[in-house]
Design an enzyme around this catalytic site. Structure first.
Site, PDB file in Angstrom:
ATOM      1  N   HIS A 126     -39.148  11.862  -8.724  1.00  0.00           N
ATOM      2  CA  HIS A 126     -40.198  11.258  -9.551  1.00  0.00           C
ATOM      3  C   HIS A 126     -41.152  10.447  -8.678  1.00  0.00           C
ATOM      4  CE1 HIS A 126     -41.812   9.154 -13.185  1.00  0.00           C
ATOM      5  NE2 HIS A 126     -41.922   8.141 -12.331  1.00  0.00           N
ATOM      6  N   GLU A 127     -40.603   9.650  -7.781  1.00  0.00           N
ATOM      7  CA  GLU A 127     -41.445   8.812  -6.916  1.00  0.00           C
ATOM      8  C   GLU A 127     -42.223   9.653  -5.903  1.00  0.00           C
ATOM      9  OE1 GLU A 127     -41.881   5.981  -7.952  1.00  0.00           O
ATOM     10  OE2 GLU A 127     -40.130   5.823  -9.246  1.00  0.00           O
ATOM     11  N   HIS A 182     -45.178  11.038  -7.612  1.00  0.00           N
ATOM     12  CA  HIS A 182     -46.280  10.072  -7.701  1.00  0.00           C
ATOM     13  C   HIS A 182     -47.151  10.142  -6.448  1.00  0.00           C
ATOM     14  CE1 HIS A 182     -46.035   7.813 -11.368  1.00  0.00           C
ATOM     15  NE2 HIS A 182     -44.806   7.384 -11.173  1.00  0.00           N
ATOM     16  N   GLU A 221     -47.225   9.091 -15.569  1.00  0.00           N
ATOM     17  CA  GLU A 221     -45.758   9.073 -15.636  1.00  0.00           C
ATOM     18  C   GLU A 221     -45.218  10.404 -16.139  1.00  0.00           C
ATOM     19  OE1 GLU A 221     -43.466   6.894 -14.531  1.00  0.00           O
ATOM     20  OE2 GLU A 221     -45.233   5.963 -13.634  1.00  0.00           O
TER      21      GLU A 221
END
EC number: 3.4.24.-
Length: 287
Positions: free
Chosen positions: A139-140, A143, A220
């Protein structure tokens, strides 16, 4: 009381510095064009300065320990996982760090895709299963790969410019109305005018926060989708389910929280930087 005083003092100091700089540059802020230049310089300037020093700020604020040489198997796995995901995502290897916190959270920051930091809390690293941690890391990394830090900085710059510009335009209108009804035609006076600008900055700032939060929530969902591709949908859903069972995230400063895995919860969803975990899980299940 001290916090309010510091807030007011900081706002007045920024206005003073802004006025001095504009005078040196010869920009006339009494005209719409000059005011717009003033607003853009300070609106975008502040946002990009924050972006430029974001890694340094994150390390200092969160007490991050960057892993330069893994000390054990867990740290080695952490670095190798981020390296593999970064390669899959087509970005330069981010710095990997751990910070001491009992809450389960992680964040990504940095001025560009090739100059970034991915950090995880000890609470997340040792409180989740390896599959769940892998999904959070994905997830990071997503980003970073999506360029979310730069995108939100641009959005923040636009809304900052709007706040600075709109507050002073409305304050000018109020000053003109007061002046026209004043026999001496003096208007609000310097201190009253600055007080009006301060209040309008706060009011328009709330509106700006809602806009930034809206775009943050969209990013997100995209990062969750990216994590599902890098680590697997079921792993990402499991990680979000684990976060839903835990306490609310409270310890992370706002700048890092915007790119964290676990955002603060709020009665007003429109003020949240992260969608509710239930909606994020449902969005992944629907893919």
């Amino acid at each position: 009381m001290k916090r309010i005083f510091l807030l007011i003092a900081t706002n007045l100091a920024v206005l003073l510095v802004a006025s001095i700089v504009m005078s040196i540059l010869g920009v006339n802020t009494s005209t719409m064009g000059g005011l717009l230049v003033f607003a853009a310089i300070f609106g975008f300037g502040g946002a990009f300065i924050s972006l430029a020093i974001s890694k340094w700020m994150a390390k200092k604020a969160m007490g991050c320990e960057v892993i330069t040489m893994p000390r054990d198997g867990t740290e080695r796995w952490l670095v190798e996982t981020v390296a593999r995901q970064a390669q899959q995502a087509g970005i330069k290897m981010p710095e990997v760090a751990i910070y001491q916190s009992p809450e389960m959270n992680a964040f990504a920051t940095g001025p560009s895709k090739d100059n970034s930091l991915v950090a995880v809390s000890t609470g997340l690293l040792y409180g989740m299963s390896q599959d769940e941690v892998e999904a959070v890391l994905a997830h990071e990394v997503s980003h970073v790969a999506n360029g979310d830090m730069v995108t939100l900085t641009l959005i923040q710059g636009v809304v900052n410019t709007f706040v600075i510009f709109a507050a002073r335009v409305v304050a000018g209108i109020i000053n003109n109305v007061v002046s026209s009804n004043d026999e001496e035609g003096e208007g609000l006076g310097m201190f009253a005018y600055m007080a009006v600008v301060f209040v309008l900055d706060m009011l328009f700032g709330i509106l700006a926060s809602i806009i930034v939060a809206y775009f943050s929530r969209i990013r997100e969902y995209r990062a969750d989708e990216g994590a599902a591709r890098l680590a697997g949908k079921h792993k990402m859903i499991a990680a979000l389910e684990r976060l839903r069972q835990g306490p609310e995230s409270t310890a992370m400063p706002a700048q890092m929280s915007a790119f964290g895995i676990n955002g603060k919860r709020s009665m007003a969803e429109m003020m949240m930087s992260h969608p509710p975990l239930e909606k994020r899980i449902a969005a992944l299940q629907a893919r």
